[in-house]
Design an enzyme around this catalytic site. Structure first.
Site, mmCIF file in Angstrom:
data_model
loop_
_atom_site.group_PDB
_atom_site.id
_atom_site.type_symbol
_atom_site.label_atom_id
_atom_site.label_comp_id
_atom_site.label_asym_id
_atom_site.label_seq_id
_atom_site.Cartn_x
_atom_site.Cartn_y
_atom_site.Cartn_z
ATOM 1 N N ARG A 152 5.755 4.439 -11.281
ATOM 2 C CA ARG A 152 4.723 5.192 -10.539
ATOM 3 C C ARG A 152 3.791 5.902 -11.642
ATOM 4 N NH1 ARG A 152 10.002 7.027 -8.988
ATOM 5 N NH2 ARG A 152 10.393 6.739 -6.586
ATOM 6 N N HIS A 241 -0.765 2.356 -7.511
ATOM 7 C CA HIS A 241 0.270 2.205 -6.297
ATOM 8 C C HIS A 241 0.296 0.661 -6.021
ATOM 9 C CE1 HIS A 241 3.771 4.234 -4.935
ATOM 10 N NE2 HIS A 241 3.537 3.815 -3.492
ATOM 11 N N TYR A 276 9.600 -3.646 1.544
ATOM 12 C CA TYR A 276 9.053 -4.861 0.932
ATOM 13 C C TYR A 276 9.667 -6.408 1.487
ATOM 14 C CZ TYR A 276 7.369 -1.550 -2.464
ATOM 15 O OH TYR A 276 6.443 -0.617 -3.058
#
Length: 306
Positions: A152, A241, A276
């Site tokens: 992150r 991101h 995903y």
């Protein structure tokens, strides 16, 4: 905002930090949400009733569902805290303020393998050039960790300098809520970091220092956008991101399982990781066609017929 509201909000947020390990970003967001609610209600948030709910619904009716969901969560937590502590008579009535909106998690934006290759080719060319600047070497290390390890933005910018010492194969990351995890770091990322560590540091505490501490998430965002444009990629498609999404997507395409991916990304709930799977549907269909027992039976039948 009245003194009572301010005092109670402070106490609630202190509890969130101490007892629940809420991250700094969560605390800041909740503070902003609660202070805005208090302002909308004339400084009488702690005394809110059904009429107050209608007032907030009116004030926030145009907000995105995800934003409204966070505000609703902040309010429910605040009033639950008041009720538990016996601090407000109306807490039990107001705890349902702002109905939970149904939030449909958006599909992540992704970059193709060609986009990634173009970005790394330019980053490596700049970092290896005789006239390379320290910012070029730093940028290569940054994108290696964003795409190569799926960090992150907040995790990356706050890495201590010690995290990259001694060529360790794993990085110890402190993620959301102060939770720690170990993630692998690739050979090429270690090489990029060693090159960056050779540059004299302005602040020995941080891996990516700035004049006042470590570089900010906003600055990282700007650097990635500017670099994407230099690589001939639409900067609106690229962010720190998005590189993290690309890491997850391409790792899944390469055969990683969801549990491993969940660990790497630091997701508390595997449902977050499952988003995903949509990008890898073709590989999953091919896997079923090749490996499922029925597929093997069909193959055997075809061989007998021939």
């Amino acid at each position: 905002m009245t003194g009572d509201d301010a005092r109670l909000i402070d106490r609630f947020l202190e509890m969130m930090a101490a007892e629940r390990g809420a991250s700094v970003n969560t605390i800041l967001a909740y503070r902003r949400d609660l202070e805005q609610a208090s302002e909308a209600l004339g400084g009488r948030l702690a005394e809110a009733d059904d009429a107050a709910r209608a007032t907030l619904d009116h004030h926030w009716r145009t907000l995105a569902a995800s934003t409204l969901a966070r505000k609703s969560s902040a309010l429910r937590g605040f009033f639950a805290f008041l009720k538990d502590e016996g601090l407000a008579d109306q807490a039990s009535k107001a705890s349902a303020m702002l109905a939970r909106p149904k939030v449909q998690r958006p599909l992540p934006r992704i970059l193709s393998h060609e986009d990634i290759a173009r970005m790394f080719a330019l980053a490596e060319e700049r970092a290896a050039a005789p006239e390379a600047r320290s910012s070029d070497i730093r940028l290569l290390a940054l994108i290696e960790l964003l795409y190569g390890s799926g960090l992150r933005a907040s995790e990356l910018v706050s890495l201590p300098r010690s995290a990259a010492l001694a060529g360790r194969p794993l990085l110890a990351i402190t993620g959301k809520g102060g939770k720690q995890r170990l993630i692998p770091i690739s050979t090429r990322a270690r090489e990029a970091l060693q090159r960056w560590l050779a540059v004299p540091a302005s602040n020995p505490r941080w891996l990516f220092p700035s004049r006042t501490g470590h570089i900010s998430r906003i600055r990282l965002y700007q650097l990635i956008k500017e670099f994407a444009a230099s690589a001939g990629i639409d900067p609106t498609r690229v962010s720190p991101h998005v590189l993290r999404h690309a890491f997850a997507t391409h790792l899944l395409e390469g055969g990683a399982d969801l549990r491993t991916l969940q660990t790497f990304l630091g997701h508390a709930d595997i449902a977050t990781t499952q988003i995903y799977t949509h990008v890898d549907s073709r590989r999953l269909v091919e896997l079923v066609n090749r490996r499922h027992p029925l597929a093997q039976m069909n193959l055997a039948d075809r061989r007998r017929q021939s």
